[in-house]
Design a protein around this motif. Structure first.
Motif, PDB file in Angstrom:
ATOM      1  N   VAL A  86     -31.809 -54.933 -84.553  1.00 38.27           N
ATOM      2  CA  VAL A  86     -32.992 -55.040 -85.404  1.00 38.27           C
ATOM      3  C   VAL A  86     -33.568 -53.636 -85.607  1.00 38.27           C
ATOM      4  N   VAL A  87     -34.197 -53.454 -86.751  1.00 39.18           N
ATOM      5  CA  VAL A  87     -34.945 -52.228 -87.036  1.00 39.18           C
ATOM      6  C   VAL A  87     -36.415 -52.600 -86.967  1.00 39.18           C
ATOM      7  N   ILE A  88     -37.157 -51.880 -86.131  1.00 40.03           N
ATOM      8  CA  ILE A  88     -38.603 -52.092 -86.026  1.00 40.03           C
ATOM      9  C   ILE A  88     -39.281 -50.853 -86.589  1.00 40.03           C
ATOM     10  N   LYS A  89     -40.128 -51.065 -87.577  1.00 37.86           N
ATOM     11  CA  LYS A  89     -40.879 -49.955 -88.177  1.00 37.86           C
ATOM     12  C   LYS A  89     -42.340 -50.123 -87.812  1.00 37.86           C
ATOM     13  N   PHE A  90     -42.855 -49.168 -87.078  1.00 40.56           N
ATOM     14  CA  PHE A  90     -44.240 -49.183 -86.602  1.00 40.56           C
ATOM     15  C   PHE A  90     -45.137 -48.529 -87.651  1.00 40.56           C
ATOM     16  N   THR A  91     -45.285 -49.209 -88.800  1.00 36.86           N
ATOM     17  CA  THR A  91     -46.025 -48.660 -89.931  1.00 36.86           C
ATOM     18  C   THR A  91     -47.290 -49.443 -90.253  1.00 36.86           C
ATOM     19  N   GLY A  92     -47.415 -50.643 -89.680  1.00 37.55           N
ATOM     20  CA  GLY A  92     -48.549 -51.494 -90.006  1.00 37.55           C
ATOM     21  C   GLY A  92     -48.394 -52.225 -91.326  1.00 37.55           C
ATOM     22  N   ALA A  93     -47.207 -52.150 -91.929  1.00 35.76           N
ATOM     23  CA  ALA A  93     -46.976 -52.788 -93.228  1.00 35.76           C
ATOM     24  C   ALA A  93     -47.107 -54.312 -93.128  1.00 35.76           C
ATOM     25  N   SER A  94     -47.560 -54.916 -94.217  1.00 41.48           N
ATOM     26  CA  SER A  94     -47.710 -56.369 -94.244  1.00 41.48           C
ATOM     27  C   SER A  94     -46.478 -57.063 -94.816  1.00 41.48           C
ATOM     28  N   THR A  95     -45.501 -56.268 -95.262  1.00 39.03           N
ATOM     29  CA  THR A  95     -44.214 -56.787 -95.720  1.00 39.03           C
ATOM     30  C   THR A  95     -43.122 -55.863 -95.191  1.00 39.03           C
ATOM     31  N   THR A  96     -41.892 -56.381 -95.162  1.00 35.69           N
ATOM     32  CA  THR A  96     -40.770 -55.551 -94.731  1.00 35.69           C
ATOM     33  C   THR A  96     -40.007 -55.058 -95.949  1.00 35.69           C
ATOM     34  N   GLU A  97     -39.351 -53.910 -95.799  1.00 35.12           N
ATOM     35  CA  GLU A  97     -38.564 -53.347 -96.893  1.00 35.12           C
ATOM     36  C   GLU A  97     -37.219 -54.045 -97.030  1.00 35.12           C
ATOM     37  N   THR A  98     -36.689 -54.558 -95.911  1.00 32.33           N
ATOM     38  CA  THR A  98     -35.404 -55.258 -95.924  1.00 32.33           C
ATOM     39  C   THR A  98     -35.547 -56.564 -95.150  1.00 32.33           C
ATOM     40  N   PRO A  99     -34.673 -57.529 -95.409  1.00 27.17           N
ATOM     41  CA  PRO A  99     -34.778 -58.815 -94.712  1.00 27.17           C
ATOM     42  C   PRO A  99     -34.419 -58.737 -93.236  1.00 27.17           C
ATOM     43  N   GLY A 100     -33.816 -57.636 -92.796  1.00 29.61           N
ATOM     44  CA  GLY A 100     -33.399 -57.518 -91.404  1.00 29.61           C
ATOM     45  C   GLY A 100     -34.316 -56.679 -90.540  1.00 29.61           C
ATOM     46  N   GLU A 101     -35.523 -56.447 -90.977  1.00 34.75           N
ATOM     47  CA  GLU A 101     -36.408 -55.582 -90.192  1.00 34.75           C
ATOM     48  C   GLU A 101     -37.687 -56.295 -89.782  1.00 34.75           C
ATOM     49  N   ILE A 102     -38.319 -55.698 -88.776  1.00 30.47           N
ATOM     50  CA  ILE A 102     -39.622 -56.143 -88.300  1.00 30.47           C
ATOM     51  C   ILE A 102     -40.596 -54.991 -88.519  1.00 30.47           C
ATOM     52  N   ALA A 103     -41.763 -55.292 -89.080  1.00 29.65           N
ATOM     53  CA  ALA A 103     -42.828 -54.301 -89.196  1.00 29.65           C
ATOM     54  C   ALA A 103     -43.836 -54.579 -88.088  1.00 29.65           C
ATOM     55  N   ALA A 104     -44.385 -53.508 -87.535  1.00 35.77           N
ATOM     56  CA  ALA A 104     -45.356 -53.644 -86.453  1.00 35.77           C
ATOM     57  C   ALA A 104     -46.491 -52.655 -86.675  1.00 35.77           C
ATOM     58  N   SER A 105     -47.580 -52.875 -85.945  1.00 28.71           N
ATOM     59  CA  SER A 105     -48.729 -51.988 -86.066  1.00 28.71           C
ATOM     60  C   SER A 105     -48.332 -50.558 -85.696  1.00 28.71           C
ATOM     61  N   GLU A 106     -49.075 -49.621 -86.243  1.00 28.04           N
ATOM     62  CA  GLU A 106     -48.763 -48.211 -86.024  1.00 28.04           C
ATOM     63  C   GLU A 106     -48.939 -47.825 -84.564  1.00 28.04           C
ATOM     64  N   VAL A 107     -48.060 -46.926 -84.113  1.00 27.50           N
ATOM     65  CA  VAL A 107     -48.155 -46.358 -82.771  1.00 27.50           C
ATOM     66  C   VAL A 107     -47.971 -44.853 -82.886  1.00 27.50           C
ATOM     67  N   ASP A 108     -48.334 -44.147 -81.849  1.00 30.38           N
ATOM     68  CA  ASP A 108     -48.135 -42.705 -81.803  1.00 30.38           C
ATOM     69  C   ASP A 108     -46.640 -42.423 -81.644  1.00 30.38           C
ATOM     70  N   GLY A 109     -46.080 -41.668 -82.578  1.00 25.51           N
ATOM     71  CA  GLY A 109     -44.650 -41.375 -82.549  1.00 25.51           C
ATOM     72  C   GLY A 109     -44.203 -40.654 -81.289  1.00 25.51           C
ATOM     73  N   ALA A 110     -45.012 -39.728 -80.805  1.00 24.34           N
ATOM     74  CA  ALA A 110     -44.659 -38.995 -79.584  1.00 24.34           C
ATOM     75  C   ALA A 110     -44.654 -39.929 -78.376  1.00 24.34           C
ATOM     76  N   ALA A 111     -45.621 -40.847 -78.326  1.00 28.14           N
ATOM     77  CA  ALA A 111     -45.678 -41.807 -77.221  1.00 28.14           C
ATOM     78  C   ALA A 111     -44.482 -42.757 -77.277  1.00 28.14           C
ATOM     79  N   LEU A 112     -44.106 -43.198 -78.483  1.00 25.48           N
ATOM     80  CA  LEU A 112     -42.951 -44.072 -78.636  1.00 25.48           C
ATOM     81  C   LEU A 112     -41.685 -43.351 -78.174  1.00 25.48           C
ATOM     82  N   THR A 113     -41.527 -42.117 -78.591  1.00 21.42           N
ATOM     83  CA  THR A 113     -40.358 -41.330 -78.189  1.00 21.42           C
ATOM     84  C   THR A 113     -40.306 -41.190 -76.672  1.00 21.42           C
ATOM     85  N   ALA A 114     -41.433 -40.892 -76.058  1.00 20.72           N
ATOM     86  CA  ALA A 114     -41.488 -40.719 -74.609  1.00 20.72           C
ATOM     87  C   ALA A 114     -41.164 -42.018 -73.862  1.00 20.72           C
TER      88      ALA A 114
END
Length: 126
Positions: A86-114
């Motif tokens: 699965v592809v999870i995009k932490f963008t806060g979007a209310s729709t997904t760009e593709t049928p195979g993805e999950i959108a989630a609320s925004e997070v700090d990119g550095a914290a996610l990487t860590a």
């Protein structure tokens, strides 16, 4: 709330940090092709994934980083169950760009990487 997925990170591809900084996380089950592993977080599901897809508002936790699902593509959960992908995009979007993805609320990119370390848990739900 239902526990939809609990999985443990087994490897982090060399190109994952660049994507995670931008809020994109690509998961693949252990054993994915090498060319996909470079940009993916490989994981091993603990127990069984729920047969029912999570819904908007369901919690996602990646290590210590927490978010909520804001949209889920119509094929996303089937891919999780079928190939652990699965592809999870932490963008806060209310729709997904593709049928195979999950959108989630925004997070700090550095914290996610860590948070993306071998042995860390990724939990969707409860």
């Amino acid at each position: 709330m239902t526990l939809h997925l609990k999985t443990k990170i087994t490897a982090v591809g060399p190109d994952v940090a660049d994507l995670a900084e931008g809020g994109v996380l690509i998961l693949f089950a252990d054993g994915s092709p090498a060319e996909l592993a470079e940009v993916s977080v490989l994981h091993r599901v603990e127990g069984e994934a729920a047969q029912t897809a999570p819904t908007v508002g369901t919690a996602i936790k990646v290590g210590d980083v927490s978010a909520e699902i804001t949209a889920i593509g119509e094929k996303a959960w089937a891919k999780v169950l079928d190939i652990g992908h699965v592809v999870i995009k932490f963008t806060g979007a209310s729709t997904t760009e593709t049928p195979g993805e999950i959108a989630a609320s925004e997070v700090d990119g550095a914290a996610l990487t860590a948070a993306l370390k071998e042995g860390a848990d990724i939990i969707i739900g409860a």
